[in-house]
Structures are given as structure tokens and as C-alpha cells.
Design a protein around this motif. Structure first.
Motif, short mmCIF file in Angstrom:
data_model
loop_
_atom_site.label_atom_id
_atom_site.label_comp_id
_atom_site.label_asym_id
_atom_site.label_seq_id
_atom_site.Cartn_x
_atom_site.Cartn_y
_atom_site.Cartn_z
N PRO A 691 0.81 -1.37 -0.14
CA PRO A 691 0.06 0.00 0.11
C PRO A 691 1.04 1.17 -0.02
CG PRO A 691 0.05 -1.17 2.07
CD PRO A 691 0.64 -1.96 1.23
N SER A 692 0.43 2.26 -0.86
CA SER A 692 0.81 3.85 -0.89
C SER A 692 -0.35 4.67 -0.96
CB SER A 692 2.05 3.70 -1.82
OG SER A 692 1.39 3.59 -3.11
N PRO A 693 -0.07 5.92 -0.94
CA PRO A 693 -1.09 6.91 -1.29
C PRO A 693 -1.49 6.72 -2.51
CG PRO A 693 0.54 7.83 0.38
CD PRO A 693 1.12 6.58 -0.13
N GLN A 723 -0.76 5.91 5.60
CA GLN A 723 -1.09 6.17 4.33
C GLN A 723 -1.71 7.63 4.36
OE1 GLN A 723 0.03 4.29 2.07
NE2 GLN A 723 0.62 2.87 3.64
#
Length: 761
Positions: A691-693, A723
Motif C-alpha cells: 500500500p501507498s497513497p 497512508q
């Protein structure tokens, strides 16, 4: 004739009763029950084997049916339902109708020898009532203290979720809900604990037999049915242990075996939650009891009995049911194949000694065995592939045992040893007994000679290292602590029972190899072989009570049976010795003629006192054994038996589902809630890998483009806050979970927090 018998190899038996030899018949007749009464085989030797049409022993019939009936029903159930689950036709009407039809065939087959088995057990009614009371009390207690492990952190939650999914769908596999996340959602995975993602499908973990039973329990009583089914099956397993002990040890000692099993904390623990061990235990013990009935029905004094055609037909029917039940265990647990493989040498011995029922047993085993192969090959293949390091050696061992047994049977049929070789073969029973003792001693001293470093999984290494830091131990995540496995067992059964069990197993090995008690061959081979294999290589994350599951199916019941047999034999020996001593003291007075002034037919002075003393001393020996066995087991179980874990999870899941909407597509940043939301909330769920922005922005935009509402969630606030999101807490449940001990017996539970956070970006 005696000389001929001496030149024969000790494991070969001619069909002719004359060829058995006088010495062999005398040895085989040494089958007195541990209670001191003459065995049914000896008492009925003159009248011949009991017939199935005779009235039999009513109490024995009841015990016989209760000890194998539940397993017969379970085997019939899995034979009918596993194919339906695989074909996507798992619906209540089809399931119950087909299972009832199969049971109508299987159960009568398994009861073909029930009257002769009852006559051999000859239990008094108080013994049957005691066994039933222990089993019922066990089921009621574990049912009242059951937990609510439905979240997928370990196997109990996995089985519960798989069973729930199957109850609400026609099959086990399901397509991934990719469309609910749009055309370009990014790097999503739909797999989770207990569910593999393969070729656009979600495939459940584990063999299919136990989930089909859990699914039916959900149909009957919802989640309560799922959570209480292990207690019901556990009660059936206790009945099976009591029935097996009645066959092997004696009906008067069978309640003790059932009680010790019911008091063992690992057995209680697996029956308080949705593990598969209760069903596997019932299938193994009942299957061995069925096979023992076959061996006993085909045995006479010193070898195979002369049987009528009707008797042979009944033996074949019973043997078919025995094979069906034992191989059905593979539909419950993947590693049950070890137990099935250990039966192969027993079948070879039956062929060699010309006992009937081998072909029928193999046919029955092929029915459920091939069904298990199909289940692994076409339904749960990813599970087998994940466990290839265990599956491949297990298959190799089964193949090796099959080939070596077949070769050994052919060689021994044609081999007549020379007199000198025959003399050496008489040492085989003693060598076998010494080998059993050496194995036990080796397991006891192993911690001082070897340290296990078998853990290879990165996740398990990390988990073990965290526990080592918590307890102030040297940090080494490779430690599997397998060398401590005998100590694990001693925590729950106590060293007096284990030492007695080792002595009992050694003596029984000598008796079996001496052809004194062939009934003990199947349980001796299976329980000793499986116990050694399990204790040598538990193959499980070494925290407790989690790791103690490995002891439940073969190790604990085997040790209890051997120890109770040894205690019964010691009690019988004490009584016989005291009786012989009394007889010797009274013989000279009788031989010398009447004493002047006293009637020749009057009582011998002191004889009544001697009988009373004999009864008291014998009772003291039996009581000492009971106390020595029961006290350590109770001491280990009392602190933790009634402690319930993970309560409130059912209500927690309802709270989470109420916070979600029908048009939501849920993206999770961790895996614990994935299958729960999919099955119980009925929503499309996926987990975002890495996950990442930017990845979150991409997946939420793709979900909106598909006409649904994106929800990003996790089991804690930190993954979401990392995030740059501002999540809302939906759930905060504080409950208890099992302890995670590494080098000590669990004496309590520990707090556990369940959370659910979400954000609607």
C-alpha cells in the motif's frame, strides 16, 4: 509335534489347528482379562465362537454400538457429502438424503460382528453407564465452555469460516470478485488465511470432510451449531476410547481410560473450538476398534479359527467398514495418511496368517482413500502443494510400506528356517520389547543431546523470536523445540503414566511378537509408530497450547491405553500371586489329613482373613495406579479448563457488518478480516499489496468507476494513518486468547484486542 512347532518361524501360522502345536495353543490361551475373570475367548473355547444370532451381552452390545456407531455415521456422511461439495451441489436436501442412504448401508456393515464383540467385552452395566457418563459430562462441559474463534488468526477460525462459507454456497470454490474493484485497481490479492487464490478462484485450505460437518451444523443451529459441534464429536471420541479400552484392557478398566482422555487438557482444548482433531480422534480409535473385531473374530486358539461361510461373510462386511472408517480419516486431516500407512504391515500379517477380511478392508479403504486423493488433487490442491515437504515423504513411506510388506509376505510364505535360525528367532519378542524401551529412553534423554533448529518459515521464525524476547530466552527463531515434545506430554499426563505406558508398550510388544495376544497388533503398531513420529517431529509452531494439538489424535490415547493395560496387568498379577500364596499355605494342612478335634470339611483357619487381605492389597494396587494417573492430569487441567477465549467475536462481526453498506467494495491493508467480511458480510473484499497513497488513489478511483463505493479498512489504525488517512474506529473488543508459552505449561489465558478501522476516501 512340539518339535515341528519349534522349527517354524514365530509369525507363520498353518491353517490346520493341529499344526499350531500344543505350546502355541497354551500361549494363545493366556488371555485373562485384567479384572481377573476368565477371558471370553477362554470361557467359550469349548462352545466355539459366539454367533451373531445369539442373544449376546446387552450391555456389551450397547457399548459396542456407542463406540463405533458415531464413526460409522461420520464415514457415511463424508462419503456422501465430500463429492457434493466438490461438484458444487452441496444443498440441504441433496446432502441429507444422500448421507442417509449411504449410512443405511455403512452402519449395518459396521455392526456385523457387534454381538461377538460384545460377548468378548462382557461389560457389566455399571461400566457402560460410567463410560457414557464420562462422555456425556465431557461433551456438556466443553460445550458450556466453548470459545468463539471465528476470526482467521489460526486454524480454528479457518475451519469455522470455511464451514460457514460452504453452508451458504453450493460448493467450496468461488470466483474472485474482481469486477467489484473496476478495470484497473492496481496490485490486489483476493487470497487470505484459509483461502488460496488460484486461476481466478478462491480455494479453501484443509481437507473437505470436517467443513462439510460444520456446514451442516450451521444449517441446523447457525453459528451456535458450528461452535458446539466439536463438543458433540468429542463426546463420541471419548465413547470410542472407552470401547477400545473395553476390547483390549477389560470392561472394568475402560471407564478409567475414557476418564483420563476426557481430563487431558489438549483433548479438552481442541473440543472447545472448531479444530479437526476431535473428528480425527474418533475416526482413528473407532477404526482400530473395528479392525480389532475383525482380528478377534478370525482368531482361534493359536491361529486362525475354523469359520462357517456366514461367519466369513460377516467378517468381510465388518472389515469393509473398518477400512472405510480408517481411510475416511484422511478426509479430515492431511497427515492421517501416516496412520493408514502403519496399518499396511498389520494387513500383511493377516495375509500371512490367513485371517479373513483383508481384501474387504482394502476395498473399504479404497472408497474413502481414493475420495481423499480426489479431494486433494482437484479441490484442495494448493493446500497439498503448500505442505509438499510433509506430503511427499508421507506418500513415499506409504509406498515403501506397501512394497516391503508385499515382499515380506511372499518371502515368509516360502521360507522354512533352519533349526538354528528358528532358535534365534525366539529372541525376536525380547528384541522388540527392548527396542520399545530404547525408543522411550531416547526420547527422554534427547533434550540433553540435541537441539532442534528445524523452523524454516520466515513468519514462524519471527513469531518464535518475539516469544523468546518476551520470556527472556536466547533469541533464535530457528528453534522448533521438538526435542522437548516428551516434556510437553508429561505436562498433561504426568511422568508416572508415561513410565507405566512405556512398560506396558514393551510388554505388549513382547506378547504380540510371541503370538499371545494378536488383538493388540493394530493399536500397538499405529499408536507406537505414530507417537514416535509425532514426538520426533511435531512439525508445528512451538507455542502452547497451540502445539499440543499434535498430541491429541494418536499420542495421548495411545499412552493412556498402554498405561491402563499395564496397571490392569499389575493388579491381576498381584491378585494371582496372593491367591497362589494362600493356596500354598493351605495345601499342606489338607494333605496331612484332618486336624484332631476339627471337622475335615470345616473352614481352614485364617483362610477368610487371607482372602480379605488379598482383596485389600489388590484394591490398593489398583487405587494407587488410578491416583498416580489421575492426579497429574487434573493438576494440569484444573487451572485452564474452564477459561473461555475470544468471546464476543460473533457480536463483533455483526457490528462490523452493520457499519458497511451493500454497495461497498472493501480494500484491506492487512489480512485478518478478509474472509470474514466476504462470507459473513457478503461483500467483495481484497487486500492491497504494497500500500501507498498512490496505490490507494488508484484503487479507489477504479472502484468508483465500477459504480461502487470504496472502503479502505484495517485491523488497526496505524496502517491507515501511515497512508495519510483519518480512519474511524468501528470496533474495539477486548477479550482473552490462548497463552503462547514456549517452555512451560499454560496456566492462564492472555488479553487480546480485536479492532476494525475504516475510512471512506
Amino acid at each position: 509335534m512340539v518339535g515341528t512347532a519349534r522349527q517354524r518361524a514365530p509369525w507363520t501360522v498353518r491353517r490346520s489347528a493341529v499344526a499350531a502345536g500344543t505350546a502355541e495353543s497354551a500361549a494363545a490361551s493366556d488371555t485373562a482379562t485384567p479384572s481377573g475373570l476368565a477371558s471370553p475367548a477362554r470361557a467359550g473355547a469349548a462352545a466355539g465362537p459366539p454367533t451373531e444370532r445369539s442373544p449376546g451381552n446387552p450391555a456389551g452390545v450397547v457399548l459396542g454400538v456407542l463406540s463405533i456407531g458415531p464413526a460409522l455415521l461420520a464415514a457415511a456422511w463424508m462419503t456422501a457429502t465430500v463429492p457434493l461439495a466438490a461438484l458444487g451441489a452441496f444443498r440441504p436436501i441433496a446432502v441429507f438424503a444422500l448421507a442417509a442412504a449411504v449410512a443405511a448401508v455403512v452402519v449395518p456393515l459396521g455392526l456385523s460382528l457387534i454381538r461377538s464383540a460384545a460377548a468378548k467385552m462382557s461389560p457389566p452395566w455399571w461400566s457402560v453407564i460410567a463410560i457414557v457418563a464420562v462422555a456425556a459430562g465431557f461433551a456438556l462441559f466443553v460445550g458450556a465452555t466453548h470459545d468463539q474463534q471465528i476470526l482467521l488468526r489460526r486454524d480454528a477460525g479457518s475451519y469455522a469460516q470455511i464451514g460457514y462459507w460452504l453452508a451458504h454456497h453450493a460448493g467450496l470454490n468461488s470466483p474472485v470478485p474482481a469486477a467489484a474493484f473496476g478495470a484497473s485497481p492496481g496490485d490486489l490479492t483476493f487470497g487470505s488465511p484459509a483461502f488460496y487464490e488460484r486461476g481466478g478462484e478462491l480455494i479453501p485450505q484443509f481437507m473437505t470432510g470436517w467443513p462439510t460437518a460444520l456446514a451442516a451444523a450451521e444449517w441446523v443451529a447457525g453459528w451456535r451449531g458450528i461452535l458446539l459441534l466439536p463438543a458433540v464429536v468429542g463426546g463420541g471420541a471419548i465413547l470410542a476410547v472407552g470401547g477400545l479400552a473395553a476390547r483390549l484392557v477389560g470392561a472394568r478398566w475402560a471407564p478409567l481410560a475414557a476418564l483420563l482422555t476426557a481430563l487431558a487438557w489438549p483433548v479438552i482444548r481442541v473440543c472447545q473450538t472448531t479444530y479437526s482433531e476431535p473428528l480425527a480422534l474418533m475416526m482413528l480409535v473407532s477404526g482400530i476398534a473395528l479392525l480389532i473385531d475383525v482380528v478377534a473374530a478370525g482368531s482361534g486358539a493359536g491361529g486362525p479359527a475354523v469359520l462357517t461361510d456366514d461367519r466369513r461373510r460377516r467378517i468381510r462386511r465388518h472389515a469393509f467398514a473398518a477400512g472405510l472408517v480408517l481411510a475416511a480419516g484422511e478426509l479430515v486431516r492431511l497427515d492421517f495418511g501416516v496412520d493408514i500407512g502403519l496399518i499396511i504391515p498389520v494387513l500383511g500379517w493377516m495375509v500371512l496368517t490367513r485371517r479373513p477380511g483383508v481384501r474387504a478392508f482394502v476395498c473399504g479403504a479404497l472408497v474413502t482413500g481414493l475420495l481423499a486423493v480426489a479431494d486433494g488433487a482437484f479441490v484442495t490442491l494448493p493446500y497439498l502443494q503448500t505442505n509438499a515437504s510433509s506430503v511427499i515423504p508421507m506418500i513415499a513411506v506409504i509406498a515403501l510400506l506397501t512394497v516391503s510388506t508385499a515382499v515380506a509376505v511372499q518371502v515368509l510364505r516360502r521360507w522354512t528356517p533352519a533349526p538354528r535360525t528358528a532358535d534365534r528367532l525366539r529372541r525376536v519378542p525380547a528384541i522388540g520389547a527392548a527396542a520399545v524401551v530404547a525408543l522411550g529412553v531416547g526420547l527422554a534423554v534427547r533434550p540433553y543431546l540435541w537441539v532442534d533448529h528445524s523452523t524454516t518459515s520466515p513468519a514462524t521464525r519471527s513469531f518464535t523470536a518475539d516469544l523468546q524476547r518476551r520470556f527472556g530466552l536466547p533469541v533464535d527463531g530457528t528453534r522448533g523445540y521438538a526435542e522437548q515434545s516428551l516434556n510437553w506430554l508429561s505436562w498433561y499426563l504426568g511422568w508416572p503414566l508415561l513410565i507405566t505406558a512405556l512398560a506396558g508398550a514393551a510388554i505388549l510388544t513382547w506378547r504380540v511378537l510371541s503370538r499371545r495376544d494378536p488383538r493388540w497388533l493394530p493399536p500397538l503398531v499405529v499408536f507406537v509408530g505414530s507417537a514416535v513420529e509425532t514426538l520426533m517431529r511435531p512439525g508445528i509452531t512451538p507455542d502452547h497450547p497451540w502445539a499440543d494439538r499434535r498430541l491429541v489424535v494418536e499420542v495421548i490415547p495411545g499412552m493412556i491405553l498402554f498405561a491402563v493395560w499395564a496397571a490392569a496387568a499389575a493388579t491381576r498379577w498381584t491378585r494371582s500371586t496372593l491367591r497362589a500364596s494362600t493356596s500354598l499355605r493351605s495345601t499342606p494342612r489338607s494333605a496331612a489329613g484332618p486336624v484332631p478335634g476339627r471337622s475335615a470339611t470345616g473352614p481352614v483357619p485364617g483362610l477368610g482373613w487371607a482372602k480379605a487381605t488379598r482383596a485389600v492389597v489388590t484394591a490398593m494396587v489398583a487405587a494407587l495406579a488410578v491416583v498416580a494417573f489421575v492426579r497429574p492430569t487434573v493438576a494440569a487441567t484444573r487451572p485452564v479448563a474452564a477459561l473461555r477465549t475470544e468471546l464476543g467475536e460473533l457480536a463483533a462481526v455483526r457490528t462490523v457488518c452493520d457499519a458497511l453498506r451493500p454497495d461497498d467494495s472493501v480494500v484491506l491493508l492487512d489480512s485478518m478480516w478478509v474472509p470474514t467480511l466476504r462470507a459473513q458480510c457478503g461483500l467483495p473484499v481484497a487486500r492491497l499489496v504494497g500500500p501507498s497513497p498512490a496505490a490507494l488513489a488508484r484503487v479507489t478511483a477504479s472502484i468508483r468507476a465500477a459504480g461502487r463505493t470504496p472502503v479502505v479498512a484495517a485491523a488497526g489504525a496505524n496502517p491507515l494513518q501511515a497512508q495519510g488517512l483519518a480512519p474511524v474506529q468501528v470496533l474495539n473488543l477486548v477479550t482473552q486468547q490462548d497463552a503462547s508459552e514456549l517452555i512451560a505449561r499454560p496456566v492462564s489465558t492472555q488479553p487480546f484486542r480485536v479492532e476494525f478501522w475504516l475510512v471512506r476516501p
